[in-house]
Enzyme design. Structure first.
Site: not given
Length: 332
Positions: A114, A196, A199
């Site tokens: 991240k 996967k 959103k």
């Protein structure tokens, strides 16, 4: 009567819940209520490692509570609450920060991923995120934490922190075991079946509150496979796109992979995609309708999360008092 074992789980309200959330963990949560003493929370403290629109975050948190109930979580049988309504999570997190090593946090894959993706916002909260997650868990003294592949590292560091603290102060925390739930489907993105469903890839993601026509459109555009065989067969390594659709269809209808292969024998992908779309629309319809009904009754939803915060706080504060006493804080 034997006391039930304690189970805890939470999902961030950082975006709308989607088909992957539902067919993965969420659908199995109502069964867990019968077997365990369950705490389910909206992990809103975790969301702000990334900047949020405040009004949207409040709206999504309330919607997520309604969706949990619509998916079968009975507030009379489990504790449903909002993480930020129980200050003990953040209070315990600070103590645990002081028993977590910098090197341990530096090795966390999620932080590395991240902070690389969002270099302009690689904040301290993102770095210490696993400590808050450890506090979320340990404060309720659970026996088990449901865990997917991508969260195993977080449960491992939580256990390490608990064992380190217990090594200094005695048996303060129950060291939780990872609980591998009944196999929930691992749903992949409709337009990138190697990833996967998420959103962050909205065109390949089906949201629980989406309109039926939008769901059908996404399935019609779903990526299948550029093979010459063109037959409907479950073979994830060779045919990831088609296998993902078969898995979704099986989860939505209860049919076996063999029955699905037989149903579409000789028909190709053109028939499979709309059939899966229709099955998903029907599976999600009662959840969407019940969520919409619940969102009209704000007073009821408020009573659920207030009662949940009270029950959760009672347990959490008991653990926090014990921790504060052990580390030497003067009692208030």
């Amino acid at each position: 009567m034997d006391k039930k074992k304690v189970m805890l789980s939470g999902i961030q309200p950082s975006g709308d819940l989607h088909l992957g959330n539902y067919l993965g963990p969420l659908r199995h949560w109502p069964e867990m209520i019968e077997e365990f003493d369950c705490y389910f929370f909206m992990a809103d403290l975790h969301t702000i490692t990334v900047r949020q629109d405040p009004a949207q975050l409040r709206k999504r948190t309330l919607t997520q509570i309604a969706q949990y109930i619509a998916c079968g979580l009975d507030p009379e049988k489990c504790v449903l609450f909002v993480q930020s309504h129980v200050p003990a999570h953040a209070q315990l997190s600070w103590v645990l920060n002081c028993y977590t090593m910098f090197g341990e946090l530096s090795r966390m894959t999620q932080f590395k991923d991240k902070s690389a993706k969002h270099a302009e916002n690689a904040n301290a909260g993102l770095f210490t995120y696993p400590v808050l997650m450890a506090a979320d868990i340990l404060i309720y003294q659970p026996d088990f934490v449901p865990v997917g592949e991508d969260q195993k590292q977080h449960v491992e560091i939580c256990r390490d922190i608990a064992e380190r603290f217990n090594g200094v102060y005695g048996e303060v925390f129950r060291v939780p075991e990872p609980y591998i739930a009944k196999v929930g489907a691992r749903i992949m993105s409709l337009n990138a079946p190697e990833a996967k469903m998420s959103k962050s890839l909205p065109e390949g993601c089906v949201f629980l509150m989406e309109k039926p026509e939008d769901i059908l459109r996404k399935f019609k555009r779903a990526v299948t496979d550029s093979d010459t065989e063109r037959c409907v067969r479950y073979a994830p390594a060779e045919k990831p796109g088609v296998s993902n659709l078969i898995q979704i269809y099986a989860a939505a209808t209860g049919k076996s992979y063999e029955a699905i292969e037989a149903e579409f024998e000789g028909q190709g992908y053109g028939k499979l995609k709309p059939a899966v779309g229709e099955a998903v629309v029907e599976a999600l319809r009662p959840i969407r309708e019940e969520t919409e009904r619940l969102l009209q009754d704000k007073a009821y939803l408020e009573s659920v999360y207030r009662a949940g915060a009270e029950k959760a706080s009672y347990v959490a504060e008991k653990t926090l008092r014990k921790v504060y006493k052990k580390v030497g804080f003067l009692a208030r």
